[in-house]
Write an enzyme that holds these catalytic residues in place. Structure first.
Site, short mmCIF file in Angstrom:
data_model
loop_
_atom_site.label_atom_id
_atom_site.label_comp_id
_atom_site.label_asym_id
_atom_site.label_seq_id
_atom_site.Cartn_x
_atom_site.Cartn_y
_atom_site.Cartn_z
N TYR A 153 0.85 -1.19 0.00
CA TYR A 153 0.00 0.00 0.00
C TYR A 153 0.88 1.24 0.00
O TYR A 153 1.89 1.31 0.71
CB TYR A 153 -0.93 0.01 1.21
N GLU A 154 0.49 2.24 -0.79
CA GLU A 154 1.34 3.39 -1.07
C GLU A 154 1.78 4.15 0.18
O GLU A 154 2.87 4.72 0.22
CB GLU A 154 0.61 4.36 -2.01
N ALA A 155 0.96 4.17 1.22
CA ALA A 155 1.30 4.94 2.41
C ALA A 155 2.48 4.36 3.19
O ALA A 155 3.05 5.04 4.05
CB ALA A 155 0.09 5.08 3.33
#
Length: 276
Positions: free
Chosen positions: A63-65
């Site tokens: 996930y990008e975060a």
């Protein structure tokens, strides 16, 4: 319950699923087992969690975060939701997850866009003139980096003539044919990226069809039409001439098992799908 039997599987009838259901299921079918998958908020999260429950139990989710190898048992509402941390190998930040991209370790990425052309060039920046736009969007937000560095990219988009264009108003993320700088001449993605070439856009899933790309010519072609969509309807909603020469027929609808998992296991709270 109305059922349709296809290839010894029980597929739902059109009245039993929504466009969002079909998009999530079609996207989940793009995930191969053991792949490293970069997923964004919304339909990509639904798709990758459905894939992990069905055909790709050993896929690794990023996930990008900043979470790597997430094994969430509860659907995250965004890529920054604390639920993304559950079962993950690394909970760090943007630097680490984009480092995985730069190292060529991401097999598949799901992305969206405001506009796309027949070569997979995507716009998430502006509609109209850049300095005096009709509409300004958030910008790349990692779209360019993810699309440029993942081995395969699948775009999930709404099918509209203003979105599927002959040429995008602004090229945020390069597809299979891009302009050379500073001459402006078109060149193939493989030539532009050189030794850094790993792949490119592999599919576009809209609410009307599934498209794929010829990696030699770089052109998009229609792979399957969603149930109830004709070639005429699809062409009317596209701003360039479509290639139907390799169309395999209808997109397979969701099975009852996939719908049960989608609503009962993946999103029982109705975060992205309406509660049944």
């Amino acid at each position: 319950m109305e059922k349709v039997l296809v290839q010894n599987k029980m597929y739902a009838a059109p009245s039993e699923y929504t466009a969002a259901d079909l998009l999530a299921v079609a996207a989940a079918r793009e995930v191969n087992n053991n792949e490293v998958v970069f997923a964004g908020t919304g339909l990509p999260v639904l798709a990758v969690m459905l894939a992990a429950q069905t055909t790709a139990p050993d896929c690794k989710v990023i996930y990008e975060a900043g979470t790597i190898g997430s094994r969430s048992t509860s659907l995250p509402s965004s890529v920054g939701d604390p639920r993304c941390v559950e079962g993950c190998s690394i909970a760090s930040g943007l630097l680490d997850v984009f480092d995985q991209l730069q190292r060529g370790r991401v097999d598949l990425a799901f992305l969206g866009g405001a506009e796309i052309d027949q070569y997979g060039n995507v716009n998430t920046t502006v509609v109209g003139d850049y300095l005096n736009p009709d509409m300004r969007f958030p910008g790349s937000g990692g779209n360019n980096d993810i699309n440029s560095l993942a081995k395969r990219t699948v775009f999930i988009m709404v099918q509209e003539k203003r979105r599927f264009k002959e040429e995008v108003d602004y090229l945020t993320s390069p597809g299979w044919r891009v302009r050379q700088w500073p001459s402006g001449e078109w060149m193939h993605r493989r030539q532009a990226y050189g030794k850094k070439f790993l792949g490119g856009p592999s599919a576009v899933i809209s609410n009307m069809a599934v498209y794929r790309f010829d990696e030699e010519t770089g052109r998009m072609y229609v792979d399957t039409l969603h149930p109830g969509i004709t070639e005429e309807i699809l062409q009317e909603n596209t701003g360039f001439t479509l290639d139907f020469s390799r169309c395999r027929g209808e997109t397979l609808p969701p099975t009852h098992e996939e719908l049960d998992i989608l609503y009962g296991v993946v999103d029982p709270e109705g975060i992205f799908l309406p509660k049944k």
